[in-house]
Design an enzyme around this catalytic site. Structure first.
Site, PDB file in Angstrom:
ATOM      1  N   LYS A 178      -0.368   8.218 -12.072  1.00  0.00           N
ATOM      2  CA  LYS A 178       0.004   9.081 -10.943  1.00  0.00           C
ATOM      3  C   LYS A 178       1.426   9.569 -11.136  1.00  0.00           C
ATOM      4  O   LYS A 178       2.347   8.771 -11.254  1.00  0.00           O
ATOM      5  CB  LYS A 178      -0.123   8.285  -9.641  1.00  0.00           C
ATOM      6  N   THR A 211       5.636   8.769   2.610  1.00  0.00           N
ATOM      7  CA  THR A 211       4.702   8.516   1.503  1.00  0.00           C
ATOM      8  C   THR A 211       4.210   7.075   1.481  1.00  0.00           C
ATOM      9  O   THR A 211       3.526   6.683   0.543  1.00  0.00           O
ATOM     10  CB  THR A 211       5.411   8.790   0.159  1.00  0.00           C
ATOM     11  N   GLY A 213       2.057   4.163   1.549  1.00  0.00           N
ATOM     12  CA  GLY A 213       0.609   3.976   1.533  1.00  0.00           C
ATOM     13  C   GLY A 213      -0.157   4.955   0.664  1.00  0.00           C
ATOM     14  O   GLY A 213      -1.389   4.886   0.582  1.00  0.00           O
ATOM     15  N   THR A 214       0.556   5.852  -0.015  1.00  0.00           N
ATOM     16  CA  THR A 214      -0.168   6.852  -0.829  1.00  0.00           C
ATOM     17  C   THR A 214      -0.987   6.195  -1.942  1.00  0.00           C
ATOM     18  O   THR A 214      -2.123   6.597  -2.193  1.00  0.00           O
ATOM     19  CB  THR A 214       0.798   7.879  -1.473  1.00  0.00           C
ATOM     20  N   GLY A 215      -0.386   5.196  -2.611  1.00  0.00           N
ATOM     21  CA  GLY A 215      -1.078   4.563  -3.751  1.00  0.00           C
ATOM     22  C   GLY A 215      -2.345   3.861  -3.309  1.00  0.00           C
ATOM     23  O   GLY A 215      -3.414   4.015  -3.915  1.00  0.00           O
ATOM     24  N   CYS A 216      -2.232   3.087  -2.232  1.00  0.00           N
ATOM     25  CA  CYS A 216      -3.396   2.345  -1.718  1.00  0.00           C
ATOM     26  C   CYS A 216      -4.481   3.319  -1.269  1.00  0.00           C
ATOM     27  O   CYS A 216      -5.670   3.130  -1.540  1.00  0.00           O
ATOM     28  CB  CYS A 216      -2.995   1.485  -0.527  1.00  0.00           C
TER      29      CYS A 216
HETATM   30  O1  PXL Z   1       1.907   0.358  -2.195  1.00  0.00           O
HETATM   31  C1  PXL Z   1       1.916  -0.883  -2.764  1.00  0.00           C
HETATM   32  C2  PXL Z   1       1.552  -1.949  -1.797  1.00  0.00           C
HETATM   33  C3  PXL Z   1       0.299  -2.476  -1.820  1.00  0.00           C
HETATM   34  N1  PXL Z   1      -0.092  -3.466  -1.003  1.00  0.00           N
HETATM   35  C4  PXL Z   1       0.742  -3.977  -0.103  1.00  0.00           C
HETATM   36  C5  PXL Z   1       2.021  -3.491  -0.024  1.00  0.00           C
HETATM   37  C6  PXL Z   1       2.446  -2.448  -0.876  1.00  0.00           C
HETATM   38  C7  PXL Z   1       3.782  -1.906  -0.794  1.00  0.00           C
HETATM   39  O2  PXL Z   1       4.574  -2.226   0.059  1.00  0.00           O
HETATM   40  O3  PXL Z   1       2.837  -4.012   0.878  1.00  0.00           O
HETATM   41  C8  PXL Z   1       0.298  -5.051   0.801  1.00  0.00           C
END
Ligand code: PXL
Length: 266
Positions: A178, A211, A213-216
Site C-alpha cells: 500500500k 486516516t 483504520g485505513t489499513g484494517c
Molecule cells: O492499523 C494498525 C492497527 C491494527 N490493529 C490495532 C491497532 C492498530 C493501530 O493502532 O491498534 C488493534
C-alpha cells in the site's frame, strides 16, 4: 453452503476501544459488505486518535477458546488476521487455519501503529512470516511494514518491486503493497503482485490526517469480497474504492488522526 446463507467472515485481531482500527473496523466493514462478522481478540490495546498507550496481549489459549466455538458452529468463508502480538498467538492462529482448512486468508502484517507504537516484536514478526505468509491469499503491508519485513529501504517503485519479490520468496503468493505513505501529487497508488505479476492500482489521494483504520478497513474489505466470491484482483479494487470513500466521509472526531467513516449505504 446453502444458497441463501450469509457468508461469515472471521477476524483475529486487536481491539482498538476507540473504534478506529482493529476488530471494530473489521466488523463494520464485513457488515457494510453484507457479510456476517465474527471476531476473536488477540490483544486489548489502550488508545485513541492521538496514540497507542499500551496493550494487554491475550494468550494463545484465550485466542483458541474464542475461535473454537465459532469454527465448530459456522462455516467461515474468509479470515482476516490483524495485530497478532506474540509468537504463541501467531503459532496458534496458524494451527487454527490448518486444522479447519480455512480459505481466503488475508494477512495484514500489522507491525506498528500510525503513531509509532510497536505492535509486534521482531521475533514474532519472524514467526508471522514463516507461519502465515504461506497460507495467505494475500499479505497487505504498507510501506513501513514492507520495509521492516523485507529488510530494504523503499524509496522508488523499483524498491517496491524488490520488496514484493522478497516477500514472495518468503512464501506469500500475492502481496499488496500500500503506497499511501508514498503518494505523489493527487494519486494514492497501491501495488498488487499476484504470482510476481504487478498491477498498479491508482485512486484519488485525499490530503487529510483522518486516516486511522485505513489499513484494517482495506484488508477487511478484501476479506469480505473474497467471502462473497470475488477474485483477488476485483476484491482489492473494490476494497480500495471503499477506503477512499471512507476517508472522504471521515467523521472528523478526536484530537488526533480521526477514524475513517465506514459507509453502510453502499
Ligand atoms: O492499523 C494498525 C492497527 C491494527 N490493529 C490495532 C491497532 C492498530 C493501530 O493502532 O491498534 C488493534
Amino acid at each position: 453452503m446453502d444458497k441463501n446463507e450469509t457468508p461469515v467472515c472471521l477476524t483475529i485481531a486487536g481491539l482498538d476501544p476507540s473504534g478506529g482500527a482493529g476488530i471494530i473496523a473489521d466488523i463494520k466493514t464485513f457488515t457494510a459488505f453484507g457479510c456476517f462478522a465474527a471476531s476473536a481478540i488477540s490483544s486489548i490495546t489502550f488508545q485513541n486518535t492521538q496514540g497507542v498507550f499500551g496493550a494487554e496481549h491475550q494468550t494463545a489459549a484465550c485466542v483458541r477458546s474464542q475461535v473454537e466455538p465459532i469454527v465448530d458452529d459456522y462455516i467461515i468463508s474468509a479470515l482476516k488476521t490483524g495485530m497478532l502480538p506474540t509468537g504463541e498467538v501467531i503459532d496458534e492462529t496458524a494451527s487454527i487455519i490448518a486444522e479447519n482448512k480455512l480459505q481466503n486468508v488475508v494477512v495484514d502484517p500489522v507491525v506498528r501503529s500510525t503513531s509509532g507504537y510497536d505492535l509486534i516484536s521482531d521475533n514474532a514478526l519472524k514467526i508471522l512470516i514463516k507461519k502465515l505468509f504461506p497460507v495467505a491469499a494475500v499479505v497487505t503491508p504498507n510501506i513501513p511494514e514492507a520495509e521492516r519485513i523485507s529488510g530494504i529501504t523503499i524509496k522508488t517503485e523499483t524498491d517496491i518491486d524488490r520488496a514484493a519479490e522478497i516477500i514472495r520468496s518468503m512464501g506469500a503468493v500475492s502481496v499488496l503493497i500500500k503506497g499511501g505513505h508514498f503518494a505523489t501529487g493527487n494519486k494514492a497508488t497501491d501495488f498488487l503482485f499476484i504470482d510476481g505479476e504487478r498491477t498498479a492500482l491508482e485512486s484519488e489521494f485525499i490530503a487529510t490526517n483522518a486516516t486511522h483504520g485505513t489499513g484494517c478497513t482495506l484488508a477487511a474489505a478484501i476479506t469480505a469480497n473474497l467471502a462473497l466470491g470475488e477474485g483477488l484482483s476485483a476484491s482489492v479494487r473494490i476494497a480500495k474504492s471503499f477506503v477512499t470513500e471512507a476517508i472522504r466521509f471521515a467523521p472528523n472526531i478526536g484530537k488526533g488522526h480521526s477514524p475513517i467513516g465506514i459507509n453502510f449505504d453502499r
